[in-house]
Design a protein around this motif. Structure first.
Motif, mmCIF file in Angstrom:
data_model
loop_
_atom_site.group_PDB
_atom_site.id
_atom_site.type_symbol
_atom_site.label_atom_id
_atom_site.label_comp_id
_atom_site.label_asym_id
_atom_site.label_seq_id
_atom_site.Cartn_x
_atom_site.Cartn_y
_atom_site.Cartn_z
ATOM 1 N N SER A 556 0.827 -1.211 0.000
ATOM 2 C CA SER A 556 0.000 0.000 0.000
ATOM 3 C C SER A 556 0.855 1.252 0.000
ATOM 4 O O SER A 556 0.532 2.245 -0.673
ATOM 5 N N ILE A 557 1.948 1.224 0.737
ATOM 6 C CA ILE A 557 2.836 2.400 0.794
ATOM 7 C C ILE A 557 3.562 2.578 -0.537
ATOM 8 O O ILE A 557 3.687 3.692 -1.058
ATOM 9 N N VAL A 558 4.049 1.478 -1.107
ATOM 10 C CA VAL A 558 4.766 1.542 -2.383
ATOM 11 C C VAL A 558 3.843 2.104 -3.472
ATOM 12 O O VAL A 558 4.270 2.916 -4.315
ATOM 13 N N GLU A 559 2.589 1.715 -3.464
ATOM 14 C CA GLU A 559 1.646 2.210 -4.456
ATOM 15 C C GLU A 559 1.383 3.698 -4.313
ATOM 16 O O GLU A 559 0.929 4.347 -5.264
ATOM 17 N N SER A 560 1.682 4.259 -3.131
ATOM 18 C CA SER A 560 1.471 5.691 -2.901
ATOM 19 C C SER A 560 2.634 6.545 -3.403
ATOM 20 O O SER A 560 2.520 7.770 -3.451
ATOM 21 N N ASN A 581 9.400 -15.522 0.955
ATOM 22 C CA ASN A 581 8.724 -16.795 0.700
ATOM 23 C C ASN A 581 7.208 -16.671 0.878
ATOM 24 O O ASN A 581 6.430 -17.263 0.122
ATOM 25 N N THR A 582 6.798 -15.905 1.894
ATOM 26 C CA THR A 582 5.362 -15.738 2.141
ATOM 27 C C THR A 582 4.709 -14.897 1.062
ATOM 28 O O THR A 582 3.639 -15.238 0.542
ATOM 29 N N TRP A 583 5.336 -13.796 0.699
ATOM 30 C CA TRP A 583 4.711 -12.862 -0.247
ATOM 31 C C TRP A 583 4.665 -13.406 -1.668
ATOM 32 O O TRP A 583 3.802 -13.017 -2.449
ATOM 33 N N ARG A 584 5.616 -14.262 -2.010
ATOM 34 C CA ARG A 584 5.573 -14.845 -3.352
ATOM 35 C C ARG A 584 4.390 -15.802 -3.517
ATOM 36 O O ARG A 584 3.980 -16.100 -4.640
ATOM 37 N N ASN A 585 3.866 -16.291 -2.403
ATOM 38 C CA ASN A 585 2.769 -17.241 -2.445
ATOM 39 C C ASN A 585 1.409 -16.588 -2.228
ATOM 40 O O ASN A 585 0.398 -17.295 -2.108
ATOM 41 N N ASN A 586 1.377 -15.267 -2.123
ATOM 42 C CA ASN A 586 0.085 -14.576 -2.055
ATOM 43 C C ASN A 586 0.118 -13.396 -3.026
ATOM 44 O O ASN A 586 1.032 -13.264 -3.834
ATOM 45 N N SER A 587 -0.849 -12.520 -2.912
ATOM 46 C CA SER A 587 -0.971 -11.426 -3.888
ATOM 47 C C SER A 587 0.009 -10.285 -3.660
ATOM 48 O O SER A 587 0.093 -9.367 -4.485
ATOM 49 N N THR A 588 0.773 -10.317 -2.556
ATOM 50 C CA THR A 588 1.671 -9.197 -2.229
ATOM 51 C C THR A 588 2.705 -8.978 -3.326
ATOM 52 O O THR A 588 2.939 -7.840 -3.770
ATOM 53 N N TRP A 589 3.353 -10.045 -3.743
ATOM 54 C CA TRP A 589 4.422 -9.911 -4.744
ATOM 55 C C TRP A 589 3.889 -9.359 -6.062
ATOM 56 O O TRP A 589 4.540 -8.540 -6.719
ATOM 57 N N MET A 590 2.676 -9.766 -6.443
ATOM 58 C CA MET A 590 2.066 -9.270 -7.670
ATOM 59 C C MET A 590 1.749 -7.780 -7.543
ATOM 60 O O MET A 590 1.913 -7.019 -8.512
ATOM 61 N N ARG A 591 1.323 -7.339 -6.360
ATOM 62 C CA ARG A 591 1.058 -5.913 -6.146
ATOM 63 C C ARG A 591 2.348 -5.098 -6.253
ATOM 64 O O ARG A 591 2.366 -4.003 -6.835
ATOM 65 N N LEU A 593 5.084 -5.882 -7.971
ATOM 66 C CA LEU A 593 5.507 -5.847 -9.371
ATOM 67 C C LEU A 593 4.614 -4.923 -10.194
ATOM 68 O O LEU A 593 5.096 -4.216 -11.093
ATOM 69 N N ALA A 594 3.322 -4.895 -9.900
ATOM 70 C CA ALA A 594 2.408 -4.017 -10.630
ATOM 71 C C ALA A 594 2.712 -2.550 -10.346
ATOM 72 O O ALA A 594 2.567 -1.682 -11.220
ATOM 73 N N ALA A 595 3.172 -2.263 -9.129
ATOM 74 C CA ALA A 595 3.437 -0.872 -8.757
ATOM 75 C C ALA A 595 4.760 -0.371 -9.315
ATOM 76 O O ALA A 595 4.862 0.783 -9.768
ATOM 77 N N THR A 625 13.850 2.258 -16.501
ATOM 78 C CA THR A 625 12.394 2.344 -16.335
ATOM 79 C C THR A 625 11.955 3.419 -15.353
ATOM 80 O O THR A 625 10.792 3.829 -15.378
ATOM 81 N N GLY A 626 12.867 3.842 -14.461
ATOM 82 C CA GLY A 626 12.510 4.852 -13.463
ATOM 83 C C GLY A 626 11.851 4.293 -12.223
ATOM 84 O O GLY A 626 11.564 5.046 -11.280
ATOM 85 N N ASN A 627 11.629 2.979 -12.136
ATOM 86 C CA ASN A 627 10.962 2.365 -10.988
ATOM 87 C C ASN A 627 11.608 1.031 -10.634
ATOM 88 O O ASN A 627 11.989 0.263 -11.533
ATOM 89 N N CYS A 628 11.717 0.758 -9.328
ATOM 90 C CA CYS A 628 12.208 -0.535 -8.853
ATOM 91 C C CYS A 628 12.095 -0.556 -7.331
ATOM 92 O O CYS A 628 12.083 0.502 -6.682
#
Length: 826
Positions: A556-560, A581-591, A593-595, A625-628
């Motif tokens: 949420s903070i990264v998206e801001s 390991n935990t975040w790769r198995n839920n939606s956190t990692w996808m969020r 990468l999307a941000a 890319t300007g983001n990472c």
């Protein structure tokens, strides 16, 4: 490697082999087949090869070779070059005449390196940048770990000189050219080596007893507990279990601080032994230095001799200042825990070190490990044991399951600061995280001047270039020369009170160069998006959903943060691995990468190449890319010494408060030491718990400092933990959060608090929770970008005006007045 035709001892000398990785190979000018024409400007005439090699070995200056490169017998002076100089020795030669020298910490702080590099610090102005690391650097110089296997190799080395070695014609010193002092040292070598050998044997016996206690479960940390921990927690192969400890206890012993004195009592180690060993180890070092040669075996022997010299020196220092050290014995697996515990493939896929074999000394063989060992013919051994003493008993070639080690740890940096505090003209410490200054000075044993002490002035002597006018000046010159030649190698800073700490003006604790209101947004967040408390403590790690909620909070903070790199610092590599390991198995990692498109994780290995690879990957991604996003750890390589300016770090997220591991013996012993010194020595050091907290906030300050790198930079800092959100009432109602009192001055009053619904636990709060956070971030980055651009424009205008002014006038330095003067240009 130089070569010469076998048929003639008067032919030209050429280069046969260039050692890979050596100075000549790195410099890259000389080539195999070149013929030496001159060394350091002196012509090489046809003659014996030994004459050339002697000249090279005796040279104290950087080596400069003139070489001939061609195939004909006729030499053309235009075919060889005088540009082949070793950069290492060249820099050493230039440093002797330089007014300003840049070098790593250890070149100044480590007395051994300082001596080897011939760096004279007397009357020098020493500026130490990133000085928050000085304490740990100095303590590490006086600390080390010596394994049982390593000490047994030292026994084998010393035994070869003490029992069997005899000077011969094939030794370094030939009878025809041997000098008197070299001859005396050669004759004394068996006695010198024997004295050192007896001490090392005592320590090995102590470690053997410790290992037996561990293997027989005679202590709490025995082999049964080690096996249970390995089965239950799959602990790493390098895990250590402490067996015996000699050090501070927080209360002292019989009215004085409890150090490692009892350890030396068990070894029957006394003051007379220290005096003897200090002189003997110096002679041994001199002897071994004279025998240094080329080749892998010689290099290995030289390194072992250096370790032996350091071991003896460390033990002598610990004896003389026993209250400032702790000594312990620890046991670890020999190779891997599968081998040590008898459990096979308990952790499949993990790299396993092979078990080591204790050094074998003839006549011990694989088939017969206990033959009649060589008997020591030294007088003291014959007298004590009637000619039955053998020093080969430890070198039996066995492969034990476990390995014992001696840990020697210095608990205060003031011990190693004594020489610099006494002889340097000025010491300047610079860092963004030195506060609190009084405790730093107490740790380094830097004291203010004593008003009752009379100033000690150096004797007045004739200036350079003028001969002494009278006998008094001659006497003063002799006195100074004697003081210079008799500088003590060991200085006890707790006995000699130097009193050179600056008290007026007070030490500078500066504000930041930026406009904090317009260029920096600092927010403390003490709750998850669902309203539950956000407390990053070990007791919460096992709670259900903790890592999931933490991941969504960071996302949420990264998206801001609209554009730029984001650095996320976590307490440890273990915690980082669990999060990944935990975040790769839920939606956190996808969020994530999307941000930001890409995520880089700091490697846990100590490999410098791997670290540089990941750092460059992050930088390349930002540039393209300007983001990472970069996930790193406090106290890691990414958190100190790396500049993430501008778009490389528009946001820094600090997760938790990085307290050190309180179960680490070096940490707990330091806390007990500080409590003892405050109570029994009345030193102004921080109490143990305060020192413990300070280590956490220094690491936090270093991570925070990765964001703002110049006057035109801007960014947001997010502190994730409820400890960053109190209202300051606990700290004398000062309005400063208790957790921020040890942060840099510019940071203490600049932290806002994110409010959840209608509840606020801090000051300068931001309403409406995470939705309010997004609005505040968008507004901040829009205004900060415009303000920073105006700052950079003003700086550019000032720079151009200075350039124009410099074209009109030039400056010259007046040596008589010591001032710069303007000279109008014609």
């Amino acid at each position: 490697v130089l070569t010469q035709e076998k048929q003639s001892k008067c032919s030209n000398v050429g280069i046969k082999v260039i050692k890979k990785g050596g100075a000549v190979a790195r410099e890259g000018t000389a080539q195999v087949g070149d013929t030496l024409m001159s060394v350091n400007g002196t012509e090489i005439l046809p003659g014996p090869l030994s004459r050339v090699t002697k000249k090279i070995k005796e040279s104290q200056d950087p080596l400069t070779f003139d070489v001939y490169r061609g195939g004909s017998d006729e030499i053309d002076v235009n075919e060889y070059s005088s540009e082949s100089a070793c950069p290492y020795y060249l820099s050493r030669a230039l440093a002797k005449r330089a007014d300003l020298i840049f070098c790593p910490y250890n070149y100044i702080l480590d007395p051994d390196i300082r001596s080897a590099m011939e760096i004279d610090v007397e009357d020098a102005v020493i500026i130490l940048d990133e000085a928050h690391n000085v304490e740990d650097t100095l303590r590490s110089l006086g600390s080390d770990k010596y394994t049982e296997f390593e000490l047994i190799e030292m026994i084998a080395l010393l035994n070869s000189y003490a029992v069997r070695w005899q000077p011969s014609q094939s030794s370094l010193y030939t009878s025809r050219r041997r000098k008197k002092d070299e001859e005396d040292l050669s004759q004394k070598m068996p006695n010198i080596a024997h004295d050192l050998l007896l001490l090392v044997e005592k320590v090995v016996k102590f470690l053997r007893v410790s290992r037996m206690k561990f293997e027989n479960n005679q202590i709490h940390n025995g082999i049964a507990r080690a096996t249970t921990e390995y089965k239950k927690f799959k602990c790493p192969d390098n895990k250590e279990w402490e067996v015996m400890y000699y050090g501070p206890n927080g209360r002292g012993l019989r009215g004085k601080p409890a150090g490692c004195e009892h350890f030396f009592s068990q070894l029957a180690f006394e003051q007379k032994d220290v005096e003897l060993l200090c002189s003997q180890v110096g002679l041994f070092d001199k002897f071994m230095s004279s025998k240094r040669g080329t080749g892998e075996a010689s290099e290995k022997r030289s390194k072992l001799a250096d370790r032996l010299v350091k071991f003896i020196s460390d033990l002598c220092d610990a004896f003389r200042l026993s209250e400032h050290y702790y000594i312990s014995s620890v046991v670890s697996a020999n190779g891997n825990l599968d081998f040590a515990t008898g459990e096979n493939n308990l952790v499949p896929g993990r790299f396993k070190r092979n078990p080591k074999e204790i050094k074998r000394v003839p006549p011990v063989t694989i088939n017969d490990r206990n033959p009649l060992n060589r008997v020591c013919n030294h007088t003291s051994c014959n007298t004590l044991n009637r000619g039955h003493t053998s020093h080969d008993v430890f070198c039996d070639g066995s492969t034990p399951l476990w390995e014992s080690s001696l840990v020697l740890n210095l608990l205060t940096p003031g011990v190693k600061m004594g020489y610099l505090a006494k002889y340097a003209h000025t010491l300047v410490f610079a860092s963004g995280s030195l506060a609190p200054i009084p405790s730093l000075c107490a740790e380094l044993n830097l004291l203010p001047p004593d008003p009752n002490a009379s100033a000690q002035k150096k004797p007045q002597v004739a200036p350079i270039g003028r001969k002494p006018d009278n006998s008094q000046e001659l006497m003063n010159m002799d006195k100074l020369e004697d003081e210079e030649n008799n500088k003590p190698e060991f200085i006890d800073p707790f006995q000699e009170k130097f009193g050179r700490l600056q008290v007026a003006p007070k030490p500078l604790e500066a504000n930041h160069v930026i406009n904090l209101e317009k260029q920096l947004l600092t927010i403390g967040i003490g709750h998850f998006p669902d309203g539950s408390p956000l407390s990053v403590k070990m007791s919460n790690y096992s709670k259900a959903g903790f890592y999931d909620k933490l991941g969504h909070t960071i996302a949420s903070i990264v998206e801001s943060i609209p554009r730029g790199g984001v650095l996320v610092f976590l307490p440890s590599f273990t915690f980082l691995k669990k999060c990944e390991n935990t975040w790769r198995n839920n939606s956190t990692w996808m969020r994530l990468l999307a941000a930001k498109g890409s995520v880089v994780v700091e490697p846990s290995s100590s490999s410098q190449s791997k670290f540089e690879e990941e750092r460059d990957r992050f930088n390349d991604t930002i540039e393209s890319t300007g983001n990472c996003i970069l996930f790193a750890v406090f106290r890691g390589k990414m958190s100190e010494g790396v500049s993430f300016n501008d778009d490389f770090a528009r946001g820094v997220i600090c997760v938790g408060v990085p307290f050190p591991n309180s179960y680490d013996r070096s940490i707990s012993a330091k806390m007990l030491y500080n409590d003892e010194q405050r109570k029994l020595r009345k030193r102004d050091t921080l109490a143990g718990n305060e020192w413990y907290s300070q280590q956490a906030y220094r690491a936090l300050a270093q991570a925070i400092g990765r964001c703002i790198r110049h006057a035109g930079d801007y960014g947001a800092i997010i502190l994730l933990d409820s400890r960053h959100c109190d209202d300051g009432s606990q700290l004398f109602n000062s309005g400063i959060c208790q957790a921020h009192a040890k942060l840099p001055k510019w940071m203490r009053t600049n932290v806002k608090t994110l409010r959840y619904e209608h509840h606020s636990i801090g000051r300068k709060d931001i309403p409406c929770g995470y939705q309010g956070l997004k609005r505040v971030m968008v507004d901040f980055f829009r205004t900060a970008k415009a303000h920073s651009a105006s700052v950079l424009n003003r700086q550019m205008e000032t720079f151009r005006a200075s350039q124009a002014k410099s074209c009109e006038k030039t400056l010259s330095f007046n040596k008589q007045t010591g001032n710069w003067m303007e000279n109008p240009t014609k």
